[in-house]
Write a protein that holds these residues in place. Structure first.
Motif, PDB file in Angstrom:
ATOM      1  N   VAL A  67     -28.990  27.039  -0.063  1.00 16.47           N
ATOM      2  CA  VAL A  67     -29.312  25.890   0.771  1.00 16.47           C
ATOM      3  C   VAL A  67     -30.748  26.010   1.271  1.00 16.47           C
ATOM      4  CG1 VAL A  67     -28.668  24.609   2.844  1.00 16.47           C
ATOM      5  CG2 VAL A  67     -26.917  25.815   1.560  1.00 16.47           C
ATOM      6  N   SER A  68     -31.493  24.908   1.188  1.00 16.41           N
ATOM      7  CA  SER A  68     -32.841  24.839   1.754  1.00 16.41           C
ATOM      8  C   SER A  68     -32.928  23.592   2.626  1.00 16.41           C
ATOM      9  CB  SER A  68     -33.898  24.753   0.657  1.00 16.41           C
ATOM     10  OG  SER A  68     -33.871  25.906  -0.150  1.00 16.41           O
ATOM     11  N   VAL A  69     -33.520  23.746   3.809  1.00 11.16           N
ATOM     12  CA  VAL A  69     -33.681  22.645   4.755  1.00 11.16           C
ATOM     13  C   VAL A  69     -35.162  22.310   4.859  1.00 11.16           C
ATOM     14  CG1 VAL A  69     -33.364  21.912   7.155  1.00 11.16           C
ATOM     15  CG2 VAL A  69     -31.651  23.367   6.059  1.00 11.16           C
ATOM     16  N   TYR A  70     -35.484  21.043   4.688  1.00 11.52           N
ATOM     17  CA  TYR A  70     -36.862  20.574   4.780  1.00 11.52           C
ATOM     18  C   TYR A  70     -36.947  19.534   5.891  1.00 11.52           C
ATOM     19  CZ  TYR A  70     -37.016  22.730   0.210  1.00 11.52           C
ATOM     20  OH  TYR A  70     -36.916  23.630  -0.824  1.00 11.52           O
ATOM     21  N   ALA A 123     -35.757  22.759  13.069  1.00 14.48           N
ATOM     22  CA  ALA A 123     -34.727  22.198  12.191  1.00 14.48           C
ATOM     23  C   ALA A 123     -33.977  23.300  11.451  1.00 14.48           C
ATOM     24  CB  ALA A 123     -35.346  21.211  11.207  1.00 14.48           C
ATOM     25  N   VAL A 124     -34.713  24.266  10.911  1.00 19.17           N
ATOM     26  CA  VAL A 124     -34.061  25.360  10.182  1.00 19.17           C
ATOM     27  C   VAL A 124     -33.155  26.150  11.107  1.00 19.17           C
ATOM     28  CG1 VAL A 124     -34.473  27.536   8.967  1.00 19.17           C
ATOM     29  CG2 VAL A 124     -35.822  25.504   8.393  1.00 19.17           C
ATOM     30  N   HIS A 125     -33.633  26.476  12.301  1.00 17.85           N
ATOM     31  CA  HIS A 125     -32.802  27.251  13.232  1.00 17.85           C
ATOM     32  C   HIS A 125     -31.588  26.453  13.704  1.00 17.85           C
ATOM     33  CE1 HIS A 125     -34.964  30.996  13.511  1.00 17.85           C
ATOM     34  NE2 HIS A 125     -36.074  30.286  13.396  1.00 17.85           N
ATOM     35  N   VAL A 158     -28.033  19.208  12.362  1.00 14.24           N
ATOM     36  CA  VAL A 158     -29.478  19.088  12.169  1.00 14.24           C
ATOM     37  C   VAL A 158     -29.895  17.628  12.034  1.00 14.24           C
ATOM     38  CG1 VAL A 158     -29.565  19.369   9.636  1.00 14.24           C
ATOM     39  CG2 VAL A 158     -31.480  20.149  11.049  1.00 14.24           C
ATOM     40  N   ALA A 159     -29.084  16.806  11.381  1.00 16.31           N
ATOM     41  CA  ALA A 159     -29.432  15.398  11.197  1.00 16.31           C
ATOM     42  C   ALA A 159     -29.399  14.616  12.505  1.00 16.31           C
ATOM     43  CB  ALA A 159     -28.496  14.748  10.175  1.00 16.31           C
ATOM     44  N   ALA A 160     -28.645  15.100  13.485  1.00 15.60           N
ATOM     45  CA  ALA A 160     -28.594  14.440  14.789  1.00 15.60           C
ATOM     46  C   ALA A 160     -29.900  14.633  15.565  1.00 15.60           C
ATOM     47  CB  ALA A 160     -27.423  14.978  15.602  1.00 15.60           C
ATOM     48  N   LYS A 161     -30.686  15.655  15.187  1.00 20.93           N
ATOM     49  CA  LYS A 161     -31.903  15.979  15.939  1.00 20.93           C
ATOM     50  C   LYS A 161     -33.197  15.821  15.141  1.00 20.93           C
ATOM     51  CE  LYS A 161     -29.544  19.369  18.807  1.00 20.93           C
ATOM     52  NZ  LYS A 161     -29.499  20.771  19.219  1.00 20.93           N
ATOM     53  N   HIS A 162     -33.101  15.868  13.815  1.00 19.09           N
ATOM     54  CA  HIS A 162     -34.306  15.897  12.980  1.00 19.09           C
ATOM     55  C   HIS A 162     -34.141  15.006  11.755  1.00 19.09           C
ATOM     56  CE1 HIS A 162     -35.804  19.408  15.181  1.00 19.09           C
ATOM     57  NE2 HIS A 162     -34.570  19.857  15.132  1.00 19.09           N
ATOM     58  N   LYS A 163     -35.256  14.588  11.203  1.00 15.70           N
ATOM     59  CA  LYS A 163     -35.264  13.910   9.904  1.00 15.70           C
ATOM     60  C   LYS A 163     -35.415  15.017   8.863  1.00 15.70           C
ATOM     61  CE  LYS A 163     -37.246   9.600  11.576  1.00 15.70           C
ATOM     62  NZ  LYS A 163     -35.977   9.006  11.828  1.00 15.70           N
ATOM     63  N   VAL A 164     -34.415  15.172   8.008  1.00 15.84           N
ATOM     64  CA  VAL A 164     -34.393  16.309   7.092  1.00 15.84           C
ATOM     65  C   VAL A 164     -33.939  15.928   5.689  1.00 15.84           C
ATOM     66  CG1 VAL A 164     -33.947  18.053   8.864  1.00 15.84           C
ATOM     67  CG2 VAL A 164     -32.026  16.925   7.752  1.00 15.84           C
ATOM     68  N   VAL A 165     -34.297  16.800   4.766  1.00 15.22           N
ATOM     69  CA  VAL A 165     -33.715  16.824   3.432  1.00 15.22           C
ATOM     70  C   VAL A 165     -33.072  18.195   3.313  1.00 15.22           C
ATOM     71  CG1 VAL A 165     -34.178  16.870   0.957  1.00 15.22           C
ATOM     72  CG2 VAL A 165     -35.421  15.271   2.432  1.00 15.22           C
ATOM     73  N   VAL A 166     -31.812  18.233   2.884  1.00 14.53           N
ATOM     74  CA  VAL A 166     -31.110  19.495   2.669  1.00 14.53           C
ATOM     75  C   VAL A 166     -30.743  19.563   1.191  1.00 14.53           C
ATOM     76  CG1 VAL A 166     -29.113  20.908   3.276  1.00 14.53           C
ATOM     77  CG2 VAL A 166     -30.200  19.484   5.024  1.00 14.53           C
TER      78      VAL A 166
END
Length: 87
Positions: free
Chosen positions: A6-9, A18-20, A60-68
């Motif tokens: 898994v990688s979080v961007y 976001a990663v933490h 993470v999606a509740a707090k940040h704009k991410v791609v996982v």
């Protein structure tokens, strides 16, 4: 037993946060993980892994704009610290 890489961007510039956030949610789910500098390997029984991934993504999606990004396998070698967990 399945394993995933898994990688979080973070697209909002808050990479560390976001990663933490994602890793904290994985830990709260009780999943085994091995985190490196670019990705995290998670392993366990399929139902537990899917549930943990969903919860981590929602956190993470509740707090940040991410791609996982997730890659999964039922045969890839597990990290050395997981030795003996795969039959």
């Amino acid at each position: 037993m399945i394993s995933l890489q898994v990688s979080v961007y973070a697209l909002d510039g808050n990479v560390r946060e976001a990663v933490h956030c994602y890793l904290d949610a994985l830990d709260a789910s009780g999943l085994a993980r091995d985190t490196g500098t670019m990705s995290t390997v998670v392993w366990g029984e399929a139902d537990e892994v899917w549930d943990g991934l969903r919860k981590a993504y929602e956190a993470v999606a509740a707090k940040h704009k991410v791609v996982v990004n997730v890659g999964m396998s039922n045969i890839a070698p597990l990290p050395a610290r997981a030795s003996g967990q795969r039959e």
